[in-house]
Design an enzyme around this catalytic site. Structure first.
Site: not given
Ligand code: BJW
Ligand code: ZN
Length: 255
Positions: A104, A120
């Site tokens: 974001v 997102h």
């Molecule tokens: C490097 C590096 C370098 C470091 N070089 N690499 C199916 C199964 C289970 C659960 C669900 C499912 N479907 C839906 C769900 C529920 C839920 C979900 O997924 N939950 C799981 C966590 C269990 N999903 C949702 O709720 C989504 N909505 C949805 O599905 O709607 C339908 C629905 C409606 C009603 C009920 C249920 C479902 C919405 C998800 C929204 C996510 N929002 C966030 C916050 C955004 C706002 C904010 O910024 O505050 O988005 S959460 C946060 O995680 C953010 C990110 O975009 C997202 C992903 O994180 P990301 O980018 O992967 O970061 P990290 O920190 O996790 O990883 C960093 C990586 O970088 C690491 O791997 C490092 O190793 C690496 N790294 N330095 C290369 N230099």
């Protein structure tokens, strides 16, 4: 320890008509923006259940707005890094290129990437929870931390235009991301832990449709085992070398 990418990845990218890339917080780490789940990441200092859902926002809008104002400010002070820049270059090398980002922070857009799908949302925008109107970019940046950001139209609360847990992703963005994954010859998953769905399911969509899927990450993600190739290292270091190799391959191939 960094691992090298394969000739296969270079060849596939050089031959690809269509490439889709999924990025996560890791690609912005080298710009100085904290990730969520790494040591020292946002979720180690702040509990997502207190800040990143609509109930938390409605219970304490000033706290949540303040947190996002702070993160907006941090993102504005940081600059895109070599990884963002390399993806701008990749877009110019491929006929159909889609950059799907979970981030974001607006850094891909500031770097100059054109076809960006914001899964997102974007922390630079905010909208009114009452009337739905988007506020000006400055609206979530009031001069005083005391002021609760309010809609200029109806005085309703302004919330950041981000997707919180339990909320639907913007339908157009999700549709564009799924289409790009289905059509991709190569799908790259970069700097994401791949634990948040539906974003984390996109590489599998691409693989099922026949794409070569590869991950670039400093540590294996939750879905690394399902990848054709895992390149371990910093995206800001690997991507520029990878893109240069693809550019050379394309030039040599054309000779
Ligand atoms: C490097 C590096 C370098 C470091 N070089 N690499 C199916 C199964 C289970 C659960 C669900 C499912 N479907 C839906 C769900 C529920 C839920 C979900 O997924 N939950 C799981 C966590 C269990 N999903 C949702 O709720 C989504 N909505 C949805 O599905 O709607 C339908 C629905 C409606 C009603 C009920 C249920 C479902 C919405 C998800 C929204 C996510 N929002 C966030 C916050 C955004 C706002 C904010 O910024 O505050 O988005 S959460 C946060 O995680 C953010 C990110 O975009 C997202 C992903 O994180 P990301 O980018 O992967 O970061 P990290 O920190 O996790 O990883 C960093 C990586 O970088 C690491 O791997 C490092 O190793 C690496 N790294 N330095 C290369 N230099
Ligand atoms: Zn309003």
């Amino acid at each position: 320890m960094a691992s090298a990418f394969s000739h296969t990845l270079v060849d596939r990218l050089a031959q690809a008509e269509s490439v889709a890339v999924l990025t996560g917080a890791g690609i912005s780490a080298e710009s100085g923006i904290p990730t969520f789940r790494d040591p020292g990441g946002l979720w180690q200092k702040f509990r997502p259940e207190e800040l990143a859902n609509v109930e938390a926002f409605l219970a304490n809008p000033v706290l949540v707005q303040g947190w996002y104002q702070h993160r907006q400010q941090v993102a504005l002070e940081k600059a895109p890094n070599a990884g963002h820049d390399a993806l701008v270059a990749m877009e110019t090398l491929v006929a159909h290129f889609t950059l799907i980002t979970q981030n974001v922070d607006n850094l891909h857009q500031r770097a100059g990437s054109q076809n960006v799908v914001e899964l997102h949302g974007n922390i630079m925008r905010s909208y009114c929870v009452e009337c739905g109107r988007f506020a000006s970019e400055a609206a979530l940046r009031p001069a005083s931390q005391e002021i609760t950001a309010q809609c200029a139209n109806c005085a309703g609360l302004l919330r950041p235009d981000v997707v919180w847990f339990g909320e639907w992703l913007p339908p157009d963005a999700l549709e564009a991301a799924e289409k790009a994954a289905q059509q991709a010859d190569v799908f790259l998953s970069i700097g994401t832990s791949a634990v948040v769905y539906p974003a984390a399911g996109l590489p599998q969509v691409a693989k099922k449709a026949g794409a070569y899927v590869a991950e670039i990450n400093i540590a294996p993600s939750a879905i690394a085992a399902s990848m054709h190739e895992v390149v371990q290292g910093k995206s800001g270091e690997i991507l520029p070398i990878l893109i240069e190799a693809v550019r050379r391959k394309k030039i040599n191939g054309a000779l």
